[in-house]
Motif scaffolding. Structure first.
Motif, mmCIF file in Angstrom:
data_model
loop_
_atom_site.group_PDB
_atom_site.id
_atom_site.type_symbol
_atom_site.label_atom_id
_atom_site.label_comp_id
_atom_site.label_asym_id
_atom_site.label_seq_id
_atom_site.Cartn_x
_atom_site.Cartn_y
_atom_site.Cartn_z
ATOM 1 N N ILE A 38 6.835 -4.599 -1.437
ATOM 2 C CA ILE A 38 6.022 -2.822 -2.427
ATOM 3 C C ILE A 38 5.245 -1.542 -1.336
ATOM 4 N N ASP A 39 4.413 -2.654 -0.454
ATOM 5 C CA ASP A 39 3.888 -2.045 0.494
ATOM 6 C C ASP A 39 4.667 -1.488 1.457
ATOM 7 N N THR A 92 6.020 1.428 1.238
ATOM 8 C CA THR A 92 5.096 2.036 1.080
ATOM 9 C C THR A 92 5.090 2.877 2.207
ATOM 10 N N ALA A 138 6.256 -1.064 8.545
ATOM 11 C CA ALA A 138 7.046 -2.089 7.252
ATOM 12 C C ALA A 138 8.110 -2.482 7.692
ATOM 13 N N GLY A 160 -1.231 0.932 -0.777
ATOM 14 C CA GLY A 160 -0.442 0.500 -0.831
ATOM 15 C C GLY A 160 -1.494 -0.979 -0.062
ATOM 16 N N MET A 210 8.357 5.132 3.850
ATOM 17 C CA MET A 210 7.784 6.348 3.277
ATOM 18 C C MET A 210 6.513 7.468 3.560
ATOM 19 N N VAL A 211 5.956 6.734 4.574
ATOM 20 C CA VAL A 211 4.742 7.018 4.941
ATOM 21 C C VAL A 211 5.315 7.472 6.539
ATOM 22 N N GLN A 224 -1.171 7.706 0.341
ATOM 23 C CA GLN A 224 0.412 6.372 -0.009
ATOM 24 C C GLN A 224 -0.534 4.817 0.614
ATOM 25 N N SER A 225 -0.846 5.531 1.878
ATOM 26 C CA SER A 225 -1.011 4.291 2.886
ATOM 27 C C SER A 225 -2.363 3.030 2.230
ATOM 28 N N SER A 244 4.039 3.174 12.173
ATOM 29 C CA SER A 244 4.852 2.978 10.127
ATOM 30 C C SER A 244 6.191 2.775 10.182
#
Length: 407
Positions: A177-178, A181, A93, A32, A184-185, A28-29, A89
């Motif tokens: 959106i990045d 992600t 974000a 992104g 989410m990580v 995912q990272s 992370s």
């Protein structure tokens, strides 16, 4: 509990819940990050119309890690690794979220981007150091191969689809959106990875930035593995000359894509087949042979056309799959208390030699006037470097495990 010592292959690696969490977080990272690179490039170009500033913004997605790798990776050894991954992370974000705010001054966007890259170094080190704890033996090798294959695929897909996504969403929404992600990580790691105490409870303050260098330097085995790994600085030369090579061969723009794609495609396929059908011991025994062959394949470039060049790149890429085994063996051979710092050294060195390889390829082509001749010369230089590296690896296999962590 899943007994990793009696299992092997990709399915066994996926049978470990912690590995699944780490793998999905990394995937995912990566996607992104590629989206963010495209978004930043378009954002800067829209604001300035300057190709130089656009290229500079793209460089900022990579250059800070050359400093952050050796200076900050020790955090993955000094502090518990799950919190390191979660906190970095979340920091990323927040920083990327601020970058996504419309009207943000470009100087501030650039500053935030540098901070994002600085935070990436301890995250990557903590993640890489956790995998050898979660997986062992053949399952570890398979897990590392799986990470390599899927990360490369995610990078290609992220870059390929990034332009379309940014075109539809706009750079600001793409950056937002990045940012999601990264959040989410953090959630995946927090929920899916076990909490473990710090691998190293005490680190001499004056040695924090050099511990990785010391760990690698004192071990012949680690030095040999790095020497084999850093041959990637030779293998990357054709990639940097893809457009000039296509022109020399009288081919159209599509050939540039073929020249760029055939090496990583062969690399991924070879990695899968070798991991699936050979043992770790076999791959370790052939490490030096594959390394020498991967650069020797470039020697024929000056005498072939486009089809021959594609074949040679496929051979080079397939043999270069030894890199996965070398990287996995490197991390497994380092004492757990030093893995984060040693990873920082290895990763930074790899980026440096790849950058130098691309630059050297461009300069040499300007001097000799032929990109195919440059690739042939790169193969010759690679052979000179690969043979002693392979010999050093062969000798190092007689060496015992890396000595206990220094304090």
């Amino acid at each position: 509990m899943f007994d990793v010592s009696r299992q092997g292959g990709f399915i066994a690696a996926f049978g470990i819940a912690e590995f699944r969490a780490l793998w999905l977080a990394e995937l995912q990272s990566v996607v992104g990050d590629q989206l963010a690179k495209v978004a930043l490039s378009l954002l800067v170009f829209e604001r300035t119309g300057s190709a130089l500033l656009t290229a500079g913004a793209y460089a900022l997605t990579m250059l800070p890690q050359l400093v952050a790798g050796p200076l900050l990776s020790w955090l993955a050894d000094r502090y518990p690794r799950r919190p390191v991954m979660v906190h970095t992370s979340l920091a990323q974000a927040l920083l990327v979220g601020l970058m996504a705010v419309p009207g943000m001054p470009l100087w501030l966007v650039a500053s935030l981007l540098v901070l994002v890259q600085l935070a990436q170094a301890p995250f990557a080190a903590a993640q890489a150091a956790t995998v050898p704890v979660v997986l062992t033996g053949e399952v570890y090798q398979a897990g590392q191969a799986l990470r390599q294959i899927t990360a490369n695929a995610a990078m290609l897909l992220g870059l390929a689809g990034g332009g379309l996504a940014v075109g539809l969403l706009g750079p600001h929404l793409a950056l937002a959106i990045d940012a999601v992600t990264f959040a989410m990580v953090a959630l995946l790691v927090q929920l899916g990875v076990k909490h473990r105490p710090a691998a190293r409870e005490t680190v001499a303050a004056e040695a924090r930035s050099t511990s990785g260098v010391r760990v690698v330097w004192r071990s012949r085995r680690l030095r040999a593995l790095l020497g084999l790994s850093w041959l990637a600085g030779i293998a990357v030369v054709p990639e940097g000359l893809a457009a000039p090579l296509a022109l020399e061969y009288g081919a159209g723009p599509a050939a540039v894509g073929w020249l760029l794609a055939v090496d990583p495609a062969a690399y991924a396929l070879s990695t899968f087949l070798l991991t699936r059908w050979t043992s770790t011991e076999t791959r370790l025994r052939l490490l030096g042979v594959f390394a020498v062959g991967s650069v020797a394949a470039l020697l024929g470039f000056a005498g072939v056309g486009l089809a021959g060049a594609l074949v040679l790149l496929a051979i080079s890429g397939a043999l270069a799959a030894y890199q996965v085994t070398a990287a996995a063996e490197f991390m497994a051979a380092v004492p757990d208390a030093d893995r984060g710092a040693a990873y920082g050294v290895a990763r930074t060195g790899l980026r440096v030699v790849q950058g130098l390889g691309v630059v050297a390829g461009g300069v040499t082509t300007e001097l000799v006037g032929s990109p195919s001749t440059t690739v042939t010369l790169a193969g010759a230089v690679g052979l000179v470097l690969a043979v002693p590296a392979a010999w050093a690896w062969r000798r190092s296999r007689q060496e015992g495990p890396v000595s206990p962590s220094w304090v």
